[in-house]
Design a protein around this motif. Structure first.
Motif, short mmCIF file in Angstrom:
data_model
loop_
_atom_site.label_atom_id
_atom_site.label_comp_id
_atom_site.label_asym_id
_atom_site.label_seq_id
_atom_site.Cartn_x
_atom_site.Cartn_y
_atom_site.Cartn_z
N MET A 36 19.30 -8.41 -2.91
CA MET A 36 17.84 -8.32 -2.80
C MET A 36 17.44 -6.91 -2.36
O MET A 36 16.51 -6.30 -2.93
N ALA A 37 18.13 -6.40 -1.36
CA ALA A 37 17.80 -5.06 -0.84
C ALA A 37 18.06 -3.99 -1.90
O ALA A 37 17.28 -3.04 -2.03
N LYS A 38 19.14 -4.13 -2.66
CA LYS A 38 19.44 -3.16 -3.70
C LYS A 38 18.37 -3.16 -4.79
O LYS A 38 17.96 -2.10 -5.28
N LYS A 39 17.93 -4.36 -5.18
CA LYS A 39 16.89 -4.46 -6.21
C LYS A 39 15.58 -3.83 -5.73
O LYS A 39 14.91 -3.10 -6.48
N ALA A 40 15.23 -4.12 -4.49
CA ALA A 40 13.99 -3.57 -3.95
C ALA A 40 14.08 -2.05 -3.81
O ALA A 40 13.12 -1.33 -4.10
N CYS A 41 15.25 -1.59 -3.38
CA CYS A 41 15.49 -0.15 -3.22
C CYS A 41 15.28 0.56 -4.56
O CYS A 41 14.60 1.59 -4.65
N ALA A 42 15.87 0.02 -5.63
CA ALA A 42 15.76 0.62 -6.95
C ALA A 42 14.33 0.53 -7.49
O ALA A 42 13.82 1.48 -8.11
N PHE A 43 13.68 -0.60 -7.26
CA PHE A 43 12.32 -0.83 -7.76
C PHE A 43 11.34 0.20 -7.18
O PHE A 43 10.40 0.63 -7.86
N LEU A 44 11.57 0.61 -5.94
CA LEU A 44 10.69 1.56 -5.28
C LEU A 44 11.30 2.95 -5.21
O LEU A 44 11.22 3.67 -4.21
N ASN A 45 11.98 3.32 -6.30
CA ASN A 45 12.48 4.69 -6.47
C ASN A 45 13.39 5.15 -5.34
O ASN A 45 13.15 6.15 -4.66
N ASN A 46 14.44 4.38 -5.13
CA ASN A 46 15.46 4.75 -4.14
C ASN A 46 14.92 4.73 -2.71
O ASN A 46 15.19 5.62 -1.91
#
Length: 364
Positions: free
Chosen positions: A21-31
Motif C-alpha cells: 500500500m505504501a509503495k503504491k501511494a509513494c509512486a502515485f504521488l511522485n516518489n
C-alpha cells in the motif's frame, strides 16, 4: 515542496499488504515520503504485542526502503487518547511547507464516520485510500470526505489472520522478530514443546520460510509451509503410547513402523485435533517430514530438507542451503543423496516403506 504521506495504524503486526500500500501511494504521488505512525493504544482492539514491539516490527519491515520513515509520535504521546487529528496537526507543525496526505485501507473508509471529528480531519488533510480484497467501499463516504483513490490491485493480507495463525504474509525481518519474541499464536504452540525442541522448530521454520521466499512460492503455499513447520514436531513431547494411539487412529497402516518416526503421524493428528488444521497439504507436510514419500509437494520437500539441515544440526549446511535456494528440485535431490550417505556412514537402517519409496521414486 514535497509530498508526505502519513500512514497510521496498529501494525499488529505490519504485513506485506501494508508495505505494498505504501509503495503504491509513494509512486502515485511522485516518489513521496511515507511516514509509518504506529498507534500507542489501538482504539478498537486489544493489542497482543507491546507498543515497543509493534514499533520495532515496523522499523525492521521498512529499513530497506529509502522513501519509508518511522514516526514514534503516537507511541510517545502523553495524551490519554491520541487521535488521528492530533497526529495530522503534529505533522503540519513540523512540515509546514509540504503537501500532506493521510493513507488508509478501503476497510477503514467504511468506518470513517466513527473516527474522531471526521469532517475536521477531512478538511485538514487530503485523505487517500486503497481498496482491499472483498471490501466494497461506500462511495457516499468517498464523496463526503473527499477521499482520493490510489490505483492498486486488491490485496487481502490481514493482521488478524496473522495473529490467528492463518497467514504469515509479512516481511522476513518481521517474521523473524515474531518468532524470536514468541508473539501471538506462538505462546500456545510453545506450550506443546520442550525448550530445546522448540528452538529446533523455530530454526526449521525460519529456514523453510527463507527457502520458500527465494523460490517464489505463492503466498498461499508459504502460509501452509509456515503452519506445517511450526507444528511438525508437535507430538515429540508425548509418550510413545499416546503417539501410537494417535497413529493408529489416523494412520493405522503405519502404526507398526519404527517408533522413531511415528511422531510425524501423531503430529498431523494433533494439528487436526488441537489446532483445527484441515488443509491436506499442511497435514501431509507434517505427516511425512521425517521419512519423505513419493510424489512429494514443494511444501513437503522444503519442510523435509529444512528439518534435516537446520543450523542446530551441528554441521556445515551452507552447500545445502545454497543449492535449495538456487533450485529447489536440485537442492532436494542433493539433500536426499546426502541423507543416504549419512545413513550408511552411521549404519542407520532406513528400511521403512515410506523412506524406501521416497528414495526409489526421486533417485531412480
Amino acid at each position: 515542496m514535497r509530498n508526505i504521506i502519513i500512514f497510521g495504524g496498529a501494525f499488529d503486526p505490519i504485513h506485506n499488504t501494508h508495505i505494498n500500500m505504501a509503495k503504491k501511494a509513494c509512486a502515485f504521488l511522485n516518489n513521496a515520503l511515507v511516514y509509518f505512525v504506529p498507534t500507542r493504544t489501538p482504539r478498537w482492539k486489544i493489542s497482543e504485542a507491546t507498543a515497543s514491539q509493534r514499533l520495532k516490527m515496523v522499523e525492521l519491515a521498512i529499513q530497506k526502503e529509502k522513501k519509508f520513515k518511522l514516526c514514534d509520535y503516537e507511541i510517545k504521546s502523553k495524551r490519554k487518547t491520541n487521535y488521528t487529528l492530533d497526529t495530522v496537526k503534529y505533522f503540519k507543525k513540523i512540515f509546514p511547507k509540504d503537501n500532506l496526505y493521510f493513507l488508509i485501507g478501503g476497510d477503514q473508509v467504511n468506518q470513517f464516520d466513527n473516527w474522531y471529528k471526521p469532517i475536521e480531519l477531512s478538511n485538514s488533510i487530503q485523505l487517500l485510500y486503497i481498496e482491499r480484497k472483498n471490501v466494497f467501499v461506500d462511495q457516499n463516504l468517498i464523496k463526503k470526505y473527499h477521499f482520493k483513490k490510489i490505483p492498486s490491485s486488491r490485496e487481502d493480507s490481514s493482521s488478524t489472520n496473522i495473529r490467528n495463525f492463518e497467514s504469515i504474509n509479512v516481511p522476513t525481518e518481521t517474521f523473524n522478530f515474531i518468532l524470536d519474541n514468541n508473539l501471538y499464536f506462538l505462546k500456545n504452540i510453545k506450550s506443546f514443546y520442550e525448550e530445546k525442541r522448540y528452538e529446533h522448530v523455530k530454526r526449521v521454520t525460519k529456514l523453510a520460510y527463507e527457502i520458500a521466499v527465494v523460490n517464489n512460492l505463492k503466498e498461499s503455499d508459504i502460509n501452509k509451509l509456515f503452519i506445517a513447520s511450526l507444528l511438525h514436531d508437535i507430538a515429540k513431547k508425548f509418550d510413545i503410547n499416546k503417539i501410537k494411539k494417535l497413529t493408529k487412529k489416523y494412520f493405522p497402516k503405519y502404526v507398526s513402523l519404527n517408533k522413531e518416526i511415528l511422531h510425524q503421524f501423531a503430529g498431523a493428528a494433533i494439528a487436526k485435533e488441537k489446532f483445527g488444521i484441515k488443509n491436506k497439504e499442511i497435514l501431509n507436510a507434517i505427516s511425512y517430514h521425517t521419512t519423505g514419500r513419493k510424489n512429494m509437494s514443494k511444501i513437503e520437500k522444503i519442510l523435509y530438507c529444512a528439518d534435516k539441515i537446520e543450523p542446530g544440526r551441528g554441521f556445515d549446511n551452507s552447500k545445502f542451503i545454497r543449492k535449495l535456494k538456487s533450485n529447489l528440485e536440485e537442492g532436494f535431490l542433493y539433500t536426499l543423496k546426502e541423507n543416504i550417505k549419512y545413513f550408511k556412514k552411521n549404519k542407520i537402517a532406513f528400511n521403512n516403506c515410506l523412506t524406501e519409496q521416497c528414495m526409489n521414486y526421486f533417485l531412480k
